[in-house]
Design a protein around this motif. Sequence first.
Motif, PDB file in Angstrom:
ATOM      1  N   VAL A  13       0.850  -1.188   0.000  1.00  0.00           N
ATOM      2  CA  VAL A  13       0.000   0.000   0.000  1.00  0.00           C
ATOM      3  C   VAL A  13       0.885   1.237   0.000  1.00  0.00           C
ATOM      4  O   VAL A  13       2.076   1.172   0.303  1.00  0.00           O
ATOM      5  CB  VAL A  13      -0.968   0.001   1.209  1.00  0.00           C
ATOM      6  CG1 VAL A  13      -1.983  -1.134   1.086  1.00  0.00           C
ATOM      7  CG2 VAL A  13      -0.228  -0.099   2.533  1.00  0.00           C
ATOM      8  N   ASP A  14       0.274   2.357  -0.333  1.00  0.00           N
ATOM      9  CA  ASP A  14       1.030   3.605  -0.390  1.00  0.00           C
ATOM     10  C   ASP A  14       1.389   4.132   0.984  1.00  0.00           C
ATOM     11  O   ASP A  14       2.379   4.852   1.136  1.00  0.00           O
ATOM     12  CB  ASP A  14       0.260   4.663  -1.186  1.00  0.00           C
ATOM     13  CG  ASP A  14      -1.109   4.960  -0.595  1.00  0.00           C
ATOM     14  OD1 ASP A  14      -1.766   4.030  -0.052  1.00  0.00           O
ATOM     15  OD2 ASP A  14      -1.550   6.117  -0.689  1.00  0.00           O
ATOM     16  N   ASP A  15       0.619   3.770   2.013  1.00  0.00           N
ATOM     17  CA  ASP A  15       0.835   4.276   3.363  1.00  0.00           C
ATOM     18  C   ASP A  15       0.227   3.278   4.340  1.00  0.00           C
ATOM     19  O   ASP A  15      -0.986   3.035   4.287  1.00  0.00           O
ATOM     20  CB  ASP A  15       0.182   5.654   3.505  1.00  0.00           C
ATOM     21  CG  ASP A  15       0.468   6.335   4.826  1.00  0.00           C
ATOM     22  OD1 ASP A  15       0.438   5.660   5.884  1.00  0.00           O
ATOM     23  OD2 ASP A  15       0.704   7.549   4.812  1.00  0.00           O
ATOM     24  N   ASP A  18      -2.558   4.968   6.489  1.00  0.00           N
ATOM     25  CA  ASP A  18      -3.738   5.475   5.788  1.00  0.00           C
ATOM     26  C   ASP A  18      -3.703   4.984   4.339  1.00  0.00           C
ATOM     27  O   ASP A  18      -3.456   5.761   3.415  1.00  0.00           O
ATOM     28  CB  ASP A  18      -3.761   7.011   5.844  1.00  0.00           C
ATOM     29  CG  ASP A  18      -5.035   7.597   5.260  1.00  0.00           C
ATOM     30  OD1 ASP A  18      -6.049   6.868   5.151  1.00  0.00           O
ATOM     31  OD2 ASP A  18      -5.013   8.791   4.890  1.00  0.00           O
ATOM     32  N   PRO A  19      -3.930   3.678   4.128  1.00  0.00           N
ATOM     33  CA  PRO A  19      -3.798   3.133   2.775  1.00  0.00           C
ATOM     34  C   PRO A  19      -4.862   3.659   1.830  1.00  0.00           C
ATOM     35  O   PRO A  19      -6.055   3.541   2.090  1.00  0.00           O
ATOM     36  CB  PRO A  19      -3.934   1.622   2.985  1.00  0.00           C
ATOM     37  CG  PRO A  19      -4.583   1.447   4.295  1.00  0.00           C
ATOM     38  CD  PRO A  19      -4.300   2.668   5.107  1.00  0.00           C
ATOM     39  N   ARG A  20      -4.399   4.256   0.744  1.00  0.00           N
ATOM     40  CA  ARG A  20      -5.291   4.799  -0.280  1.00  0.00           C
ATOM     41  C   ARG A  20      -5.073   4.138  -1.635  1.00  0.00           C
ATOM     42  O   ARG A  20      -5.895   4.273  -2.522  1.00  0.00           O
ATOM     43  CB  ARG A  20      -5.093   6.318  -0.408  1.00  0.00           C
ATOM     44  CG  ARG A  20      -5.498   7.069   0.824  1.00  0.00           C
ATOM     45  CD  ARG A  20      -7.013   7.126   0.936  1.00  0.00           C
ATOM     46  NE  ARG A  20      -7.430   7.279   2.313  1.00  0.00           N
ATOM     47  CZ  ARG A  20      -8.494   6.670   2.840  1.00  0.00           C
ATOM     48  NH1 ARG A  20      -9.228   5.869   2.124  1.00  0.00           N
ATOM     49  NH2 ARG A  20      -8.819   6.866   4.083  1.00  0.00           N
ATOM     50  N   GLU A  21      -3.926   3.450  -1.783  1.00  0.00           N
ATOM     51  CA  GLU A  21      -3.637   2.743  -3.030  1.00  0.00           C
ATOM     52  C   GLU A  21      -3.053   1.375  -2.698  1.00  0.00           C
ATOM     53  O   GLU A  21      -2.312   1.229  -1.728  1.00  0.00           O
ATOM     54  CB  GLU A  21      -2.647   3.526  -3.896  1.00  0.00           C
ATOM     55  CG  GLU A  21      -3.210   4.824  -4.441  1.00  0.00           C
ATOM     56  CD  GLU A  21      -2.239   5.496  -5.382  1.00  0.00           C
ATOM     57  OE1 GLU A  21      -2.661   5.840  -6.505  1.00  0.00           O
ATOM     58  OE2 GLU A  21      -1.064   5.660  -5.006  1.00  0.00           O
ATOM     59  N   PRO A 113      -6.581   2.696  -6.765  1.00  0.00           N
ATOM     60  CA  PRO A 113      -7.041   3.609  -5.723  1.00  0.00           C
ATOM     61  C   PRO A 113      -8.100   2.951  -4.840  1.00  0.00           C
ATOM     62  O   PRO A 113      -8.813   2.046  -5.280  1.00  0.00           O
ATOM     63  CB  PRO A 113      -7.624   4.793  -6.492  1.00  0.00           C
ATOM     64  CG  PRO A 113      -7.810   4.338  -7.887  1.00  0.00           C
ATOM     65  CD  PRO A 113      -6.984   3.119  -8.102  1.00  0.00           C
ATOM     66  N   VAL A 114      -8.183   3.424  -3.607  1.00  0.00           N
ATOM     67  CA  VAL A 114      -9.202   2.916  -2.693  1.00  0.00           C
ATOM     68  C   VAL A 114     -10.565   3.018  -3.381  1.00  0.00           C
ATOM     69  O   VAL A 114     -10.816   3.945  -4.147  1.00  0.00           O
ATOM     70  CB  VAL A 114      -9.161   3.669  -1.339  1.00  0.00           C
ATOM     71  CG1 VAL A 114      -9.729   5.072  -1.452  1.00  0.00           C
ATOM     72  CG2 VAL A 114      -9.847   2.888  -0.242  1.00  0.00           C
ATOM     73  N   TRP A 117     -10.104  -1.400  -5.448  1.00  0.00           N
ATOM     74  CA  TRP A 117      -9.193  -2.505  -5.178  1.00  0.00           C
ATOM     75  C   TRP A 117      -9.676  -3.825  -5.776  1.00  0.00           C
ATOM     76  O   TRP A 117      -8.869  -4.678  -6.099  1.00  0.00           O
ATOM     77  CB  TRP A 117      -8.951  -2.647  -3.680  1.00  0.00           C
ATOM     78  CG  TRP A 117      -8.128  -1.525  -3.100  1.00  0.00           C
ATOM     79  CD1 TRP A 117      -7.666  -0.414  -3.756  1.00  0.00           C
ATOM     80  CD2 TRP A 117      -7.682  -1.399  -1.772  1.00  0.00           C
ATOM     81  NE1 TRP A 117      -6.957   0.380  -2.894  1.00  0.00           N
ATOM     82  CE2 TRP A 117      -6.952  -0.190  -1.666  1.00  0.00           C
ATOM     83  CE3 TRP A 117      -7.824  -2.182  -0.639  1.00  0.00           C
ATOM     84  CZ2 TRP A 117      -6.356   0.233  -0.483  1.00  0.00           C
ATOM     85  CZ3 TRP A 117      -7.245  -1.764   0.553  1.00  0.00           C
ATOM     86  CH2 TRP A 117      -6.513  -0.560   0.629  1.00  0.00           C
ATOM     87  N   THR A 137     -10.211  -1.802   5.729  1.00  0.00           N
ATOM     88  CA  THR A 137      -9.853  -0.402   5.510  1.00  0.00           C
ATOM     89  C   THR A 137     -11.053   0.472   5.196  1.00  0.00           C
ATOM     90  O   THR A 137     -10.896   1.666   4.964  1.00  0.00           O
ATOM     91  CB  THR A 137      -8.829  -0.270   4.368  1.00  0.00           C
ATOM     92  OG1 THR A 137      -9.381  -0.811   3.175  1.00  0.00           O
ATOM     93  CG2 THR A 137      -7.533  -0.969   4.699  1.00  0.00           C
ATOM     94  N   ALA A 141      -8.436   4.206   8.394  1.00  0.00           N
ATOM     95  CA  ALA A 141      -7.100   3.656   8.198  1.00  0.00           C
ATOM     96  C   ALA A 141      -6.969   2.365   8.977  1.00  0.00           C
ATOM     97  O   ALA A 141      -7.600   2.185  10.001  1.00  0.00           O
ATOM     98  CB  ALA A 141      -6.042   4.654   8.655  1.00  0.00           C
TER      99      ALA A 141
END
Length: 149
Positions: A13-15, A18-21, A113-114, A117, A137, A141
């Motif tokens: 994930v991107d973060d 706070d995964p958004r991707e 993107p969230v 998925w 998610t 987050a």
Amino acid sequence: MASPVLVVAAAIVDDLDDPRELLAARRATPASLAGRWEFPGGKVDAGESPEQALHRELREELGVRVGLGAELVGPDDGAWRISDAYVMRLWLAEIVSGTPEPLVEHDEIRWLPVGQWADVPWLDADVRIVDALVASTAGEAVTSEDRSV
């Protein structure tokens, strides 16, 4: 009956906080799996811990180093049964160095993107894992309190 082979994978994930991707990798081989999407990873070699195997596989397959987050514990004795012959353990991960490229076994990678998925044709065995990630998610987050280690 032989014990199933352990494979490991990462939901990159991107973060982690706070995964958004979510990174998805499209299989190029074998022909029976080509064109379907999966979580990158692979088999645990003799003498490796699952975490060591995952780091090695991600370097080989994508050319990246990652920081591991929590394991997404599966419903099948803590793992995810992906076939009669294989069980998978999966960790959330975040790239700490490198730019992901499809180096082996994949012909494309994509950041989803969230909310999107589940919008690629995942391998059948990965669909319930994607569903679990989406559920974990949804609207918030993933925090360490929400994740099992």
